[in-house]
Design a protein around this motif. Structure first.
Motif, PDB file in Angstrom:
ATOM      1  N   TYR A   1      -5.310 -30.267  25.561  1.00 45.89           N
ATOM      2  CA  TYR A   1      -5.740 -29.040  26.089  1.00 45.89           C
ATOM      3  C   TYR A   1      -5.180 -27.889  25.419  1.00 45.89           C
ATOM      4  CZ  TYR A   1      -5.226 -24.910  29.200  1.00 45.89           C
ATOM      5  OH  TYR A   1      -5.455 -23.923  29.841  1.00 45.89           O
ATOM      6  N   LEU A   2      -3.884 -28.130  24.942  1.00 45.99           N
ATOM      7  CA  LEU A   2      -3.077 -26.801  24.145  1.00 45.99           C
ATOM      8  C   LEU A   2      -4.001 -26.559  22.925  1.00 45.99           C
ATOM      9  CD1 LEU A   2       0.597 -27.553  24.771  1.00 45.99           C
ATOM     10  CD2 LEU A   2      -0.839 -25.962  26.083  1.00 45.99           C
TER      11      LEU A   2
ATOM     12  N   VAL B   1      -3.409 -17.532  21.245  1.00 47.54           N
ATOM     13  CA  VAL B   1      -2.298 -18.231  22.143  1.00 47.54           C
ATOM     14  C   VAL B   1      -1.540 -19.221  21.272  1.00 47.54           C
ATOM     15  CG1 VAL B   1      -2.031 -19.817  24.204  1.00 47.54           C
ATOM     16  CG2 VAL B   1      -3.758 -17.782  24.156  1.00 47.54           C
ATOM     17  N   THR B   2      -2.188 -19.967  20.397  1.00 47.51           N
ATOM     18  CA  THR B   2      -1.425 -21.180  19.603  1.00 47.51           C
ATOM     19  C   THR B   2      -0.911 -20.578  18.421  1.00 47.51           C
ATOM     20  OG1 THR B   2      -3.469 -21.798  18.623  1.00 47.51           O
ATOM     21  CG2 THR B   2      -2.928 -22.689  20.838  1.00 47.51           C
ATOM     22  N   GLY B   3      -1.556 -19.558  17.691  1.00 42.83           N
ATOM     23  CA  GLY B   3      -1.193 -19.187  16.308  1.00 42.83           C
ATOM     24  C   GLY B   3      -1.575 -20.120  15.269  1.00 42.83           C
ATOM     25  N   LEU B   4      -2.487 -21.019  15.761  1.00 45.61           N
ATOM     26  CA  LEU B   4      -2.885 -22.108  14.608  1.00 45.61           C
ATOM     27  C   LEU B   4      -4.271 -21.899  14.292  1.00 45.61           C
ATOM     28  CD1 LEU B   4      -1.406 -25.343  16.595  1.00 45.61           C
ATOM     29  CD2 LEU B   4      -0.482 -24.064  14.562  1.00 45.61           C
ATOM     30  N   THR B   5      -4.903 -22.305  12.956  1.00 44.54           N
ATOM     31  CA  THR B   5      -5.995 -22.104  12.672  1.00 44.54           C
ATOM     32  C   THR B   5      -6.620 -23.601  12.922  1.00 44.54           C
ATOM     33  OG1 THR B   5      -5.569 -23.345  10.523  1.00 44.54           O
ATOM     34  CG2 THR B   5      -5.299 -20.920  10.403  1.00 44.54           C
ATOM     35  N   ASP B   6      -7.867 -23.638  12.916  1.00 44.72           N
ATOM     36  CA  ASP B   6      -8.696 -24.699  13.343  1.00 44.72           C
ATOM     37  C   ASP B   6      -8.438 -26.075  12.181  1.00 44.72           C
ATOM     38  OD1 ASP B   6     -10.047 -23.446  15.231  1.00 44.72           O
ATOM     39  OD2 ASP B   6     -11.916 -22.935  14.040  1.00 44.72           O
ATOM     40  N   HIS B   7      -8.217 -25.485  10.964  1.00 44.14           N
ATOM     41  CA  HIS B   7      -7.568 -26.636  10.214  1.00 44.14           C
ATOM     42  C   HIS B   7      -6.120 -27.140  10.558  1.00 44.14           C
ATOM     43  CE1 HIS B   7      -7.403 -28.922   6.448  1.00 44.14           C
ATOM     44  NE2 HIS B   7      -6.315 -28.366   6.198  1.00 44.14           N
ATOM     45  N   GLN B   8      -5.247 -26.385  11.057  1.00 40.34           N
ATOM     46  CA  GLN B   8      -4.174 -26.854  11.368  1.00 40.34           C
ATOM     47  C   GLN B   8      -4.146 -27.600  12.647  1.00 40.34           C
ATOM     48  OE1 GLN B   8      -2.309 -22.856  11.367  1.00 40.34           O
ATOM     49  NE2 GLN B   8      -0.941 -23.408   9.672  1.00 40.34           N
ATOM     50  N   LYS B   9      -5.115 -27.228  13.398  1.00 38.42           N
ATOM     51  CA  LYS B   9      -5.134 -28.132  14.849  1.00 38.42           C
ATOM     52  C   LYS B   9      -5.777 -29.325  14.411  1.00 38.42           C
ATOM     53  CE  LYS B   9      -6.256 -24.070  17.680  1.00 38.42           C
ATOM     54  NZ  LYS B   9      -7.288 -23.418  18.725  1.00 38.42           N
ATOM     55  N   LYS B  10      -6.621 -29.500  13.417  1.00 42.07           N
ATOM     56  CA  LYS B  10      -7.147 -30.963  13.059  1.00 42.07           C
ATOM     57  C   LYS B  10      -6.056 -31.641  12.492  1.00 42.07           C
ATOM     58  CE  LYS B  10     -11.745 -29.277  11.879  1.00 42.07           C
ATOM     59  NZ  LYS B  10     -12.763 -29.048  11.157  1.00 42.07           N
ATOM     60  N   MET B  11      -5.134 -31.224  11.825  1.00 43.78           N
ATOM     61  CA  MET B  11      -4.207 -31.935  11.449  1.00 43.78           C
ATOM     62  C   MET B  11      -3.124 -32.302  12.208  1.00 43.78           C
ATOM     63  SD  MET B  11      -3.260 -29.656   7.690  1.00 43.78           S
ATOM     64  CE  MET B  11      -2.086 -30.882   7.135  1.00 43.78           C
ATOM     65  N   LEU B  12      -2.853 -31.511  13.137  1.00 44.43           N
ATOM     66  CA  LEU B  12      -1.823 -31.848  14.384  1.00 44.43           C
ATOM     67  C   LEU B  12      -2.419 -33.149  15.132  1.00 44.43           C
ATOM     68  CD1 LEU B  12      -0.626 -28.308  15.577  1.00 44.43           C
ATOM     69  CD2 LEU B  12       0.688 -30.074  14.418  1.00 44.43           C
ATOM     70  N   MET B  13      -3.837 -32.939  15.344  1.00 42.87           N
ATOM     71  CA  MET B  13      -4.507 -33.880  16.217  1.00 42.87           C
ATOM     72  C   MET B  13      -4.408 -35.360  15.420  1.00 42.87           C
ATOM     73  SD  MET B  13      -6.134 -34.485  18.977  1.00 42.87           S
ATOM     74  CE  MET B  13      -6.677 -33.038  19.654  1.00 42.87           C
ATOM     75  N   SER B  14      -4.617 -35.145  14.246  1.00 39.03           N
ATOM     76  CA  SER B  14      -4.545 -36.506  13.227  1.00 39.03           C
ATOM     77  C   SER B  14      -3.247 -36.902  13.405  1.00 39.03           C
ATOM     78  CB  SER B  14      -5.203 -36.152  12.054  1.00 39.03           C
ATOM     79  OG  SER B  14      -6.570 -35.731  11.876  1.00 39.03           O
ATOM     80  N   ILE B  15      -2.081 -36.113  13.242  1.00 34.51           N
ATOM     81  CA  ILE B  15      -0.897 -36.671  13.161  1.00 34.51           C
ATOM     82  C   ILE B  15      -0.363 -37.223  14.570  1.00 34.51           C
ATOM     83  CG2 ILE B  15       1.674 -35.951  12.971  1.00 34.51           C
ATOM     84  CD1 ILE B  15       0.651 -34.008  10.738  1.00 34.51           C
ATOM     85  N   GLN B  16      -0.859 -36.646  15.501  1.00 31.31           N
ATOM     86  CA  GLN B  16      -0.351 -36.791  16.871  1.00 31.31           C
ATOM     87  C   GLN B  16      -1.216 -38.407  17.294  1.00 31.31           C
ATOM     88  OE1 GLN B  16      -2.164 -37.063  20.036  1.00 31.31           O
ATOM     89  NE2 GLN B  16      -0.404 -37.321  21.491  1.00 31.31           N
ATOM     90  N   SER B  17      -2.136 -38.710  16.577  1.00 30.97           N
ATOM     91  CA  SER B  17      -2.983 -39.836  17.025  1.00 30.97           C
ATOM     92  C   SER B  17      -2.093 -41.116  16.173  1.00 30.97           C
ATOM     93  CB  SER B  17      -4.424 -39.944  16.337  1.00 30.97           C
ATOM     94  OG  SER B  17      -4.193 -39.989  15.023  1.00 30.97           O
ATOM     95  N   GLY B  18      -1.121 -40.768  15.209  1.00 31.37           N
ATOM     96  CA  GLY B  18      -0.341 -41.853  14.790  1.00 31.37           C
ATOM     97  C   GLY B  18      -0.762 -42.180  13.453  1.00 31.37           C
ATOM     98  N   MET B  19      -1.643 -41.513  12.771  1.00 33.93           N
ATOM     99  CA  MET B  19      -1.859 -41.558  11.512  1.00 33.93           C
ATOM    100  C   MET B  19      -0.963 -41.447  10.449  1.00 33.93           C
ATOM    101  SD  MET B  19      -5.964 -39.905  11.061  1.00 33.93           S
ATOM    102  CE  MET B  19      -7.211 -40.457  11.936  1.00 33.93           C
TER     103      MET B  19
END
Length: 244
Positions: free
Chosen positions: A66-67, A74-92
């Motif tokens: 959601y965040l 609101v987040t201060g993050l670019t779309d590319h940074q969001k994709k990286m955070l999502m990938s890292i959070q998934s355990g990759m």
């Protein structure tokens, strides 16, 4: 979701617990579950907090998801940074993230370092924000049963005093001059009127009407907003009213 109102742990969980009402409250969509209820779902039983956690997974995927879906302002993050955070959070691993996003592993490592620096800076910034904007002023507490808490509820005691002075003919006895359409002013007015009722007492609709008529001519509007903004509650048959 009002990001100033809630602390970091509450934001990470995505819900809060109100000890007074004994309810769990979703910060994303306002779903609530009462503490003492047991919920059956697909042959499984959940307590209220477990049901809230299930609700967030089913309706919102996760708080992290959601965040990350919030706007850049609101987040201060670019779309590319969001994709990286999502990938890292998934355990990759860094190499897997790099392959998925067609970047080098060193770029991923640098991103991790940058995020740690941002987190450190954010802690200092929050401390500075509190010291600059919150501590010198005294803010009016948000009433316990408020829903959708946002900037409307951020009112200093000085602001409240000015609103009461400008919109009431008299505070003793309570006489309202005009019921403002401005949300912040409306909340201050309703709070003051709610305080004129006796906590713990149950009123009939006629008693509520008579009480409000002494304060403002359009008593029906005041009564409706007292309930809508959860300063007051009423029974399902509309026969009984009380301050909450």
């Amino acid at each position: 979701m009002d990001f100033i109102t809630y602390d970091i742990e509450q934001l990470k969980k995505g819900y809060t617990y109100d000890a007074e009402t004994e309810t769990f409250h979703c910060l994303i969509c306002d779903q609530t579950y009462e503490k003492h209820e047991i919920f059956k779902l697909d042959e499984r039983f959940f307590d209220a907090e477990g049901m809230m956690q299930h609700h967030i997974r089913e309706k919102h995927v996760s708080v992290h998801h959601y965040l990350l879906g919030l706007d850049k302002k609101v987040t201060g993050l670019t779309d590319h940074q969001k994709k990286m955070l999502m990938s890292i959070q998934s355990g990759m691993a860094d190499k897997e993230v790099a392959e998925q996003l067609s970047i080098s592993p060193s770029t991923v490592r640098h991103f991790r370092f940058t995020m740690k620096e941002k987190a450190r800076q954010a802690k200092v910034f929050i401390a500075l924000y509190d010291l600059t904007f919150l501590e010198p002023q005294s803010f009016v507490p948000v009433h316990a049963h408020a829903t959708m808490v946002d900037d409307r509820y951020v009112t200093t005691e000085d602001e409240q005093e000015k609103i009461l002075k400008n919109l009431f003919v008299s505070l003793e006895p309570l006489k309202l001059k005009v019921f403002s359409s401005k949300e912040k002013k409306k909340l201050v007015i309703l709070k003051k009127i709610a305080e004129s009722f006796t906590p713990g007492r149950t009123y009939t609709e006629m008693e509520v009407n008579e009480h409000l008529k002494e304060i403002y001519t359009d008593f029906a509007t005041i009564r409706r907003y007292l309930i809508e903004y959860r300063f007051m509650a009423r029974s399902k048959d509309g026969m009984s009213y009380w301050i909450i």
